[in-house]
Design an enzyme around this catalytic site. Structure first.
Site, PDB file in Angstrom:
ATOM      1  N   SER A  95       0.829  -1.208   0.000  1.00 48.28           N
ATOM      2  CA  SER A  95       0.000   0.000   0.000  1.00 48.28           C
ATOM      3  C   SER A  95       0.861   1.254   0.000  1.00 48.28           C
ATOM      4  O   SER A  95       0.554   2.227  -0.704  1.00 48.28           O
ATOM      5  CB  SER A  95      -0.931   0.013   1.214  1.00 48.28           C
ATOM      6  N   CYS A 242      -6.299   8.099 -11.599  1.00 47.44           N
ATOM      7  CA  CYS A 242      -5.323   7.646 -10.604  1.00 47.44           C
ATOM      8  C   CYS A 242      -5.740   6.308 -10.023  1.00 47.44           C
ATOM      9  O   CYS A 242      -4.917   5.403  -9.846  1.00 47.44           O
ATOM     10  CB  CYS A 242      -5.195   8.669  -9.471  1.00 47.44           C
ATOM     11  N   ARG A 247      -5.585   0.525  -8.827  1.00 46.58           N
ATOM     12  CA  ARG A 247      -6.342  -0.735  -8.840  1.00 46.58           C
ATOM     13  C   ARG A 247      -5.629  -1.786  -9.671  1.00 46.58           C
ATOM     14  O   ARG A 247      -5.692  -2.983  -9.361  1.00 46.58           O
ATOM     15  CB  ARG A 247      -7.745  -0.482  -9.405  1.00 46.58           C
ATOM     16  N   ARG A 272       2.281 -31.382  10.528  1.00 45.53           N
ATOM     17  CA  ARG A 272       1.305 -31.568  11.596  1.00 45.53           C
ATOM     18  C   ARG A 272       0.789 -33.009  11.556  1.00 45.53           C
ATOM     19  O   ARG A 272       0.174 -33.428  10.564  1.00 45.53           O
ATOM     20  CB  ARG A 272       0.139 -30.583  11.400  1.00 45.53           C
ATOM     21  N   GLU A 367     -10.096   1.417  -2.766  1.00 51.97           N
ATOM     22  CA  GLU A 367      -9.955   1.528  -4.233  1.00 51.97           C
ATOM     23  C   GLU A 367     -11.163   0.929  -4.953  1.00 51.97           C
ATOM     24  O   GLU A 367     -11.038   0.349  -6.032  1.00 51.97           O
ATOM     25  CB  GLU A 367      -8.677   0.830  -4.717  1.00 51.97           C
TER      26      GLU A 367
END
Length: 387
Positions: A95, A242, A247, A272, A367
């Site tokens: 971000s 923008c 995006r 596991r 976004e």
């Protein structure tokens, strides 16, 4: 030849040599610098600012912009791969780079004057100037035309009043790209930190994007000269242009988060032991892992084709909406499933799925929400606007 679990369709073979080199470099950075510290940073609600100088030195800020402005001049697919590898570490790191690159540097390049480009872009590429993007407002973000923030012309100046909310990098930023309603429609302005009347307040108590700075921006008679207005765009075309760039990167980023979750789930189920055999030996677990790999493969192909369309100059906003919707939903579902596979261990940040799941709750919202992107595709199909 054994297939790569997180790349079953060998997308890697479809990349150029330069694209592979870029992916490898960012992958090493994520493995060596991001992953060892990001769990603690998330726990502490701290953005790891110490990573920013190396991010800048690698040329990851404004990577698709021309070299004459101090940027790397990379293609769109390379930018996508950067986003993918950074978000494999954490959505907050991706971000930061997305906002700096697509939401702040891009509008200065696309809509700014040559003087503005020369003044800001080289310093932003070096991370000497950090930016934030002020569009979303406290009353909501899905209807940007209903903007309350306004700018009035007074002589050679503009006076801005209003507020923006949920702003990534807000309290880190040296400049804010602010969109405001004017008598001539929506216009963009570059507001510098320290301008009288401009205040950023960090938003606390987040359970998502904790390793990222999120803020509110407040404008009380903020006066700036006309030279700080972006002169080459008016109307919603500016901020929406923008958002299309950002995006696009977001279609790639969640692939990395999903890959991280799948990798950890595979490793965990192999070691596991339950009922005298590895968890991975159960049909139910293998079906879940196979479903994750199937959806990741589809998302990879979607984003790669989108990147090739972008680099050919043929990318359409509705195509970005389809990929953002699909890939964010894919990654969120996989993170939740991986968390479930890990059982009680899945609720701690010693493992990545819960952190990615919490982060992706924001990524699927910002976004453009999932619903907004679905309606964009609906409009594309029917020709009828249902917003």
């Amino acid at each position: 030849m054994a297939l790569t679990p997180t790349d079953l369709f060998d997308i890697r073979s479809m990349l150029t040599e330069e694209e592979c080199m870029i992916q490898d470099a960012v992958a090493r950075f994520t493995d060596e610098k991001v992953i060892p510290i990001i769990g603690d940073a998330f726990d502490q609600g701290r953005f790891p600012k110490e990573l920013v100088p190396e991010i800048a030195a690698m040329g990851l800020l404004g990577s698709s912009l021309p070299e004459e402005y101090g940027c790397a001049g990379l293609n769109g697919v390379s930018y996508g791969l950067i986003c993918q590898e950074l978000e494999r570490g954490d959505s907050g790191i991706r971000s930061f780079v997305s906002v700096q690159s697509s939401l702040c540097m891009y509008p200065i390049y696309a809509y700014g004057s040559e003087e503005q480009r020369r003044k800001y872009l080289p310093g932003m590429a070096r991370a000497e100037i950090i930016g934030c993007f002020g569009l979303t407002e406290p009353h909501g973000g899905s209807d940007p035309a209903n903007m309350k923030t306004h700018a009035k012309k007074e002589g050679g100046d503009w006076v801005i009043n209003g507020a923006k909310m949920w702003i990534t990098n807000g309290n880190l930023a040296d400049i804010a790209i602010v969109w405001a309603m004017t008598d001539e429609g929506i216009q963009g302005f570059i507001v510098e930190k320290g301008t009288p009347g401009f205040v950023a307040q960090e938003i606390k108590h987040k359970m998502s994007l904790r390793a990222s700075v999120t803020s509110g921006l407040f404008f009380d008679n903020v006066r700036i000269p006309d030279s700080q207005r972006l002169p080459n765009v008016k109307g919603l075309k500016g901020p929406l242009g923008c958002l299309t760039q950002a995006r696009y990167g977001i279609t790639w980023g969640p692939i990395g988060a999903a890959q991280a979750c799948l990798t950890e789930a595979i490793e965990y189920t192999k070691t596991r032991i339950l009922f005298n055999r590895p968890l991975a030996a159960n049909q139910a677990i293998q079906i879940k892992l196979a479903e994750m790999a199937r959806r990741i493969s589809m998302a990879q192909l979607l984003s790669l084709q989108l990147g090739r369309l972008k680099d050919a100059g043929n990318m359409q906003p509705s195509q970005v909406s389809l990929a953002k919707w699909n890939n964010c939903r894919m990654a969120l579902d996989i993170a939740r499933e991986a968390r479930d596979i890990l059982g009680g261990s899945g609720i701690t940040t010693e493992y990545c799925p819960i952190r990615h799941a919490l982060n992706l709750e924001s990524v699927i919202t910002y976004e453009g929400t999932e619903t907004v992107h679905q309606l964009v595709i609906g409009r594309e199909l029917t020709g009828i606007n249902a917003f």
